[in-house]
Design an enzyme around this catalytic site. Structure first.
Site, short mmCIF file in Angstrom:
data_model
loop_
_atom_site.label_atom_id
_atom_site.label_comp_id
_atom_site.label_asym_id
_atom_site.label_seq_id
_atom_site.Cartn_x
_atom_site.Cartn_y
_atom_site.Cartn_z
N GLY A 1 81.33 8.42 89.05
CA GLY A 1 81.24 9.83 88.69
C GLY A 1 80.48 10.11 87.41
O GLY A 1 80.66 11.18 86.81
N LEU B 1 77.31 9.62 105.24
CA LEU B 1 76.34 10.57 105.80
C LEU B 1 77.03 11.91 106.03
O LEU B 1 78.19 11.96 106.46
CB LEU B 1 75.81 10.04 107.13
CG LEU B 1 74.67 9.03 107.06
CD1 LEU B 1 74.30 8.57 108.46
CD2 LEU B 1 73.46 9.61 106.35
N HIS C 1 69.38 10.04 94.52
CA HIS C 1 69.29 8.67 95.04
C HIS C 1 68.52 7.81 94.04
O HIS C 1 67.50 8.24 93.51
CB HIS C 1 68.58 8.68 96.41
CG HIS C 1 68.52 7.32 97.03
ND1 HIS C 1 69.61 6.74 97.64
CD2 HIS C 1 67.53 6.41 97.08
CE1 HIS C 1 69.27 5.53 98.07
NE2 HIS C 1 68.03 5.31 97.75
#
Ligand code: GAR
Length: 187
Positions: free
Chosen positions: A12, A92, A109
């Site tokens: 996180g 996903l 990403h």
């Protein structure tokens, strides 16, 4: 002020960077909810430190992806969440969430997509021996790290040193994500 939910499965640190940008007046948003699929994820502690509610679910206790995603959608609608921000959420996104939040889901990403999609992008890049990798912020579609690219930044690999490379990537992530989100939420 844009109402958002942050989805995370791990540490996180991106969640924390976003929340700090909000508190510092750099991002005009409010994190209404953290959503996690991992009951032991450190992001839960971080959220508690900021008094942000957490919705934890265990995918295995639902009969399908559609079933747990529908429950998430219900919670998000109840809180009037407008955008979903994925920050190390390692699942996903399915059709239920995608259609409820069309063009309102973004992801970060740790590579220069379309290189090294999927899991352990930093390890993939180092195994491949690239000298430059980076970070991508993109819209989420049904694919694995395939949606429209919103922003990218390059990061030099520290040869043979994964931890140092990862640290550089995380620093750039925190900067790039908050900047890109503030640009998105202005519209
Ligand atoms: C980040 O590096 C993020 O880019 C990556 O997970 C990490 C989460 O770190 N996401 C993916 O690999 C998605 N395919 P954090 O929990 O400290 O924010």
């Amino acid at each position: 002020t844009t109402k958002i939910a942050v989805f995370a499965s791990g540490s996180g640190s991106n969640f924390q960077a976003i929340q700090e940008a909000i508190l510092n007046g750099k991002l005009n948003a409010v994190i209404e909810l953290v959503v996690t699929d991992k009951p032991n994820a450190f992001v839960i502690k971080r959220a508690e430190n900021f008094n942000i509610p957490v919705f934890t679910f265990t995918p295995k206790s639902y009969e399908s992806k559609a079933a747990y995603e529908q429950e998430i959608v219900n919670v998000l609608l109840e809180k009037e969440v407008e955008w979903i921000v994925l920050a190390g959420y390692m699942r996903l996104i399915g059709g239920t969430l995608l259609s409820a939040f069309a063009n309102r889901i973004v992801n970060i990403h740790p590579s220069l997509l379309p290189s090294f999609p999927g899991k352990d992008a930093i390890g993939q890049a180092m195994d491949h021996g690239v000298k430059i990798t980076g970070v991508t912020v993109h819209f989420v579609d049904e694919g694995m790290d395939t949606g429209t690219i919103l922003a990218q930044a390059a990061v030099e690999v520290v040869d043979g040193n994964r931890a140092a490379t990862e640290e550089r990537i995380h620093m750039i992530e925190h900067e790039l994500y908050t900047k890109t989100l503030s640009r998105l939420f202005e519209k």
